[in-house]
Design a protein around this motif. Sequence first.
Motif, PDB file in Angstrom:
ATOM      1  N   ILE A   1       1.485   6.827  -6.702  1.00  0.00           N
ATOM      2  CA  ILE A   1       0.382   7.687  -7.161  1.00  0.00           C
ATOM      3  C   ILE A   1       0.729   9.158  -6.942  1.00  0.00           C
ATOM      4  O   ILE A   1       0.576   9.994  -7.836  1.00  0.00           O
ATOM      5  CB  ILE A   1      -0.918   7.337  -6.393  1.00  0.00           C
TER       6      ILE A   1
ATOM      7  N   ILE B   1       0.846  -1.193   0.000  1.00  0.00           N
ATOM      8  CA  ILE B   1       0.000   0.000   0.000  1.00  0.00           C
ATOM      9  C   ILE B   1       0.885   1.247   0.000  1.00  0.00           C
ATOM     10  O   ILE B   1       0.651   2.212  -0.730  1.00  0.00           O
ATOM     11  CB  ILE B   1      -0.920   0.017   1.228  1.00  0.00           C
TER      12      ILE B   1
ATOM     13  N   ILE C   1       2.369   1.859  -3.384  1.00  0.00           N
ATOM     14  CA  ILE C   1       1.399   2.318  -4.382  1.00  0.00           C
ATOM     15  C   ILE C   1       1.013   3.780  -4.136  1.00  0.00           C
ATOM     16  O   ILE C   1       0.944   4.583  -5.065  1.00  0.00           O
ATOM     17  CB  ILE C   1       0.174   1.385  -4.399  1.00  0.00           C
TER      18      ILE C   1
ATOM     19  N   LYS D   1     -10.082   1.866   2.023  1.00  0.00           N
ATOM     20  CA  LYS D   1      -9.487   0.836   1.180  1.00  0.00           C
ATOM     21  C   LYS D   1     -10.594  -0.092   0.706  1.00  0.00           C
ATOM     22  O   LYS D   1     -11.474  -0.418   1.506  1.00  0.00           O
ATOM     23  CB  LYS D   1      -8.457   0.028   1.977  1.00  0.00           C
ATOM     24  N   PRO D   2     -10.600  -0.614  -0.515  1.00  0.00           N
ATOM     25  CA  PRO D   2      -9.627  -0.245  -1.570  1.00  0.00           C
ATOM     26  C   PRO D   2      -9.975   1.122  -2.160  1.00  0.00           C
ATOM     27  O   PRO D   2     -11.139   1.397  -2.371  1.00  0.00           O
ATOM     28  CB  PRO D   2      -9.830  -1.360  -2.597  1.00  0.00           C
ATOM     29  N   PHE D   3      -8.959   1.927  -2.374  1.00  0.00           N
ATOM     30  CA  PHE D   3      -9.212   3.306  -2.786  1.00  0.00           C
ATOM     31  C   PHE D   3      -9.060   3.511  -4.290  1.00  0.00           C
ATOM     32  O   PHE D   3      -8.464   2.690  -4.987  1.00  0.00           O
ATOM     33  CB  PHE D   3      -8.284   4.264  -2.042  1.00  0.00           C
ATOM     34  N   ASP D   4      -9.625   4.611  -4.745  1.00  0.00           N
ATOM     35  CA  ASP D   4      -9.564   4.978  -6.155  1.00  0.00           C
ATOM     36  C   ASP D   4      -8.389   5.942  -6.339  1.00  0.00           C
ATOM     37  O   ASP D   4      -8.154   6.794  -5.492  1.00  0.00           O
ATOM     38  CB  ASP D   4     -10.880   5.658  -6.539  1.00  0.00           C
ATOM     39  N   LEU D   5      -7.673   5.776  -7.401  1.00  0.00           N
ATOM     40  CA  LEU D   5      -6.496   6.629  -7.674  1.00  0.00           C
ATOM     41  C   LEU D   5      -6.865   8.112  -7.610  1.00  0.00           C
ATOM     42  O   LEU D   5      -6.230   8.902  -6.924  1.00  0.00           O
ATOM     43  CB  LEU D   5      -5.933   6.257  -9.043  1.00  0.00           C
TER      44      LEU D   5
ATOM     45  N   THR E   1      -7.894   3.698   5.692  1.00  0.00           N
ATOM     46  CA  THR E   1      -8.279   2.527   6.491  1.00  0.00           C
ATOM     47  C   THR E   1      -9.178   1.555   5.731  1.00  0.00           C
ATOM     48  O   THR E   1      -9.940   1.954   4.834  1.00  0.00           O
ATOM     49  CB  THR E   1      -8.995   2.962   7.786  1.00  0.00           C
ATOM     50  N   GLY E   2      -9.062   0.300   6.102  1.00  0.00           N
ATOM     51  CA  GLY E   2      -9.959  -0.723   5.557  1.00  0.00           C
ATOM     52  C   GLY E   2     -11.153  -0.931   6.456  1.00  0.00           C
ATOM     53  O   GLY E   2     -12.090  -1.638   6.125  1.00  0.00           O
TER      54      GLY E   2
END
Lengths: 118, 599
Positions: A20, A13, A16, A103-107, A83-84
């Motif tokens: 980003i 994470i 990534i 999470k899961p997040f969008d770019l 956070t998930g």
Amino acid sequence: MAKVLIIEDNPSISLILKEILSTEGHTVNTVVDGYSALEKLKETPLPDIVLLDYFMPGMNGQDFIKEMRTKPSLKNIPVIVVTGADLSLEDFQKDDCQAIIKKPFDLNEVVEKVKNLL
Amino acid sequence: MFLKEIFSLKNYNNKLDYYLSQMGIRTRLFLLVSLVLVPLFIFHLITICNHFEIARENELNSIERLAWETNAVFFSYVQNLWNRELTLGEAISIQNPPLSSDKIKKYLQKELYHDPTVLAFHWINPNKSMIVTTVKEQRYIQNLLTRKYIQSIQQGQDKVISDLIVDDMYNNNPVIEVATAIRCGEKLFGILIATININKLDLVLSLNNNNVNTIGIKDSKGQLIYCNGISPNITLDQRKRINNSPSEIALKRHMSVNGNFYSDLDKTYIMESAVPIQDTGWVAFASAPIHEIYSTARYKTVRDLTTLLFSTTLCLLLVVLFGNKILQPITSLEKAAKDISHGKLDTRVMISGKDELAVAGEAFNKMAERIQEMEENRNRFLKIVAHELRNPMAGIKGIIALIQKQITNGKPISNMTPMLEVADREINRLNQLLSEVLDTYSITGGHLPLNLAPVNLVKVIRLSVKPFLLSDKQKHEFVLKNVDNPVWVIGDANRLENVFRNLISNAIKYSPKGGKIEVILKVEEKNVVVSISDQGIGIPKDKLNNIFDAFYRVNNHLEGIGLGLFISKSIVQRHMGRLWVESEEGKGSTFYVELPLYR
């Protein structure tokens, strides 16, 4: 562009998020837990924004925010909690954190939320 | 036939069970108490009836005794009179020269004062030529000669008594006359007669009697001569009243009779005992109204019955009261069970005391606690699983977005290879998480699959440690002891490797940087024990029992799903082995895996 500190124990994470935000032109630093983050925040220049994982070994996100807000120099740095878990802004004290990324997040979501708080 | 009987008995038992099961527990308790109470109640009722019967019998006996007493007293009175008449008469008749009528009269008059019951004396000489009487009114004295008893005396009888006489001679006052023949051998010298005022018989017959009972005397014709408690002015008709009383039966049959009859005079049923008076043809009786006789017995019976009913009612009330007290815990258990089934998992029962129900209540509370804990665990598990799954998913999703962005921007994606490796790792992580979840469900369902074969445990341990030696960036010191010679066990190599990897991973996770992690293998007689020690934070004592539970995590903020130790322990147990821990907070923990040796 801004200086971003990512506090995240999960290397994937962390990697990534760094990718980003660097693509957007931000300067990104990463640490793996709250203790390392507090150490890192002793250095200058201070980050413009902090991305914080909530569940971490050692010092977790909540404890980190409390600790951070006691220091005058760090008081006003905006924090985004990543956070998930099913957390919402209401779960935090006012001024504890300024945004939540789930999470899961969008770019684009990450890019936007960081941009909004700068 | 016999079998059939048993079958029907069983059927009956089943029916009984069915009916009992239909009743509430309160009703059953009541029934149980009634089973004891009802026979006691019936027994007491019978006793009360017997007491009533005995009381009635006693009353009857006392009446009978009174009749006999009356008989005896009256007879002795009459006999006395006869004897006195005899003495008097003889005194008159032996005088020589014979006494004149005046002298006889004086003589008799003097005698009158001795006995208030005697109204008058009369002297009749044998040829009835001289009648001397103490009665003032001389007009009707000839009536004496018409008396029936005079004939009896002339026929040879010595002592006689008249029936009721109502005569002008006595101004129509009812009297009786007692007469004695004075004889010398066969020769009659005279007859001495005493007239008795029956209203004065009270003086003779004042027996020790309670007010309830009546005593009395009837002459041979059944006419009432004396009766206590009856007005002296009753008419002759009333005296002559004939009813079917025992005294009349006694007169006819010359025997003592007891019985009941309806008295027109008293308008009530009367119990009477009658005894014939000897030598007279009369009868003495004692009687009492039946309602009076029963009243004492009835009073006692009513008192006893009231006491019985009161105590039985009180007893039943207490049963209900205590029953409620006894059943109260059951009711609260029932209510709590319902509450729990409706989802109120924090419901607990409050049962004080040390009895079975309190124990049941305690067990119930423990069960409720366990259910609540399990429910909480399940919820936490879902949250944890969701959370843990989202991390790898977030990574993969981010990587895809990055690659997409590169493509959209027309940039090359060749520099994305490290990212794809990350994605691969995350997918593996997802896979592992799912395996853990599935393993947990296999274990809880009781069918975790194992591929059993002879396994060299030393090789398994070396394989488990190897990845950590390469990847551990915190520079822990790994010490392996006694891992030179192969040690064989029967087991699933992959599962056992998972167990050791999990324990070593935990040791690393909870140890400080550079801490020592020791893996020691020790071969015993029948078993092999592998210990994995760290110098980490240790486990609090109160949590030692829980760490092997599914979804349990000592520190909620730590990453991980909380299934590792649960799965490890289950795998070891499936290998007929044991997994346990010794720990001291602040100093470190040692996990032990014991497995049976294969020889």
